[in-house]
Design a protein around this motif. Structure first.
Motif, mmCIF file in Angstrom:
data_model
loop_
_atom_site.group_PDB
_atom_site.id
_atom_site.type_symbol
_atom_site.label_atom_id
_atom_site.label_comp_id
_atom_site.label_asym_id
_atom_site.label_seq_id
_atom_site.Cartn_x
_atom_site.Cartn_y
_atom_site.Cartn_z
ATOM 1 N N TYR A 260 -13.325 -17.455 23.146
ATOM 2 C CA TYR A 260 -14.454 -17.792 24.378
ATOM 3 C C TYR A 260 -15.222 -16.251 23.002
ATOM 4 N N ASN A 261 -16.560 -16.172 23.031
ATOM 5 C CA ASN A 261 -16.719 -15.072 22.898
ATOM 6 C C ASN A 261 -18.299 -14.764 23.537
ATOM 7 N N PRO A 262 -17.505 -12.644 24.048
ATOM 8 C CA PRO A 262 -18.508 -12.762 25.002
ATOM 9 C C PRO A 262 -19.427 -11.617 24.171
ATOM 10 N N GLY A 263 -19.738 -11.830 22.323
ATOM 11 C CA GLY A 263 -20.724 -10.536 21.741
ATOM 12 C C GLY A 263 -20.361 -9.471 22.374
ATOM 13 N N SER A 264 -22.095 -8.768 22.704
ATOM 14 C CA SER A 264 -21.879 -7.412 22.889
ATOM 15 C C SER A 264 -21.750 -6.739 24.425
ATOM 16 N N VAL A 265 -22.115 -8.218 25.122
ATOM 17 C CA VAL A 265 -21.468 -8.351 26.799
ATOM 18 C C VAL A 265 -19.994 -7.652 27.015
ATOM 19 N N PRO A 266 -20.364 -6.335 27.500
ATOM 20 C CA PRO A 266 -19.328 -5.949 28.158
ATOM 21 C C PRO A 266 -18.292 -6.618 29.138
#
Length: 297
Positions: A260-266
């Motif tokens: 799963y890829n949260p990207g830049s979302v903390p």
């Protein structure tokens, strides 16, 4: 000096016209909707496109409760509408109820619209037959969403019940119909607006990007010894190496291990429960795709 006998009549007409335009008012009714997804589940067809889980699951909801409070409506030059700040709880699986009606507003653009998605108090107003026991569960658990349903793929079947604690303030919302700010209230009629909850956020595998797939394998894999998935069990599912219901690594369409890829979302933690909380925090929009400035509470 020659006097035109029509001048007093023309002046009177101008005065009446000016007075009428100053007093033109209209109403604004705001509904809340989970669209076809909350009512029908997945897959479903929207705008001639089928929205479905990439890993073959079908999902149906039996409850999709959201608690909303403190709607605000104002203009950039300082005019504010009176609003009932009380919390409401709606079941989006049952329909698209009215959250609030603003009456006798000046007919103009109201470009500052916002609301909160927060846990309800015990005396929250139920919409479309929400049970008092459900409101009590949300209030006592601190949940701003309560979601129940089931998932099926062939002979595999799971149920789930999730309480989400991710309260937000949604402010300065744009209108998804035309990308402008807020709503234009037209005179002598009722303008309709909608808080649109994008249910698909719950099942995204990527945050902060243009495209995300809907997946359920890792959620099914989080179930313990039974076939019921709790929110706490989602917290045991790793984002980096999620396992499916067969105990094997979840894979992408090419057969490679999926992360799963949260990207830049903390995220609060590197697990599926935290991922869902972050994703679902932004699922409330306005008139379809209208975005709000979302801040956590």
């Amino acid at each position: 000096m020659r006097h035109d006998p029509l001048l007093p009549f023309v002046a009177l007409l101008a005065a009446v016209s000016a007075c009428g335009s100053a007093e033109d008012t209209g109403d604004l009714v705001i509904r809340v909707s989970g669209e076809g997804a909350a009512k029908q589940g997945y897959p479903f067809v929207k705008n001639d496109a089928t929205i479905a889980f990439i890993d073959g699951w079908s999902v149906r909801f039996t409850k999709f409760l959201i608690a909303l409070a403190e709607p605000t409506l104002a203009t950039s030059d300082g005019e504010r509408a009176n609003a009932d700040p009380r919390a409401v709880v709606a079941d989006l699986h049952k329909g698209d109820p009215v959250m609030i009606a603003f009456e006798a507003l000046a007919a103009r653009r109201w470009d500052r619209f916002g609301f909160k998605v927060v846990p309800p108090p015990l005396d929250a107003r139920p919409l479309n037959d929400v049970a008092t026991d459900d409101i009590a569960r949300m209030a006592q658990g601190g949940f701003n969403y309560w979601i129940e349903g089931n998932a099926r793929r062939g002979e595999e079947a799971y149920s789930f019940a999730w309480g989400l604690r991710n309260p937000t303030r949604n402010a300065n919302c744009t209108n998804g119909l035309d990308g402008t700010d807020g709503f234009v209230v037209r005179p002598n009629t009722t303008t309709e607006g909608e808080i649109t909850v994008h249910v698909d956020h719950l099942f995204w595998d990527t945050l902060g990007g243009e495209r995300a797939n809907l997946r359920f394998d890792a959620m099914a894999g989080a179930a313990g010894d039974d076939t019921h998935i709790t929110f706490e069990e989602l917290g045991l599912q790793s984002l980096a190496n999620p396992r499916g219901p067969n105990g094997l690594a979840v894979t992408d369409t090419a057969g490679a291990p999926l992360a799963y890829n949260p990207g830049s979302v903390p995220l609060a933690a590197p697990h599926l429960a935290a991922f869902m909380l972050a994703s679902a925090a932004s699922q409330a929009h306005v008139n379809g795709l209208g975005l709000c400035t979302v801040s956590r509470l």
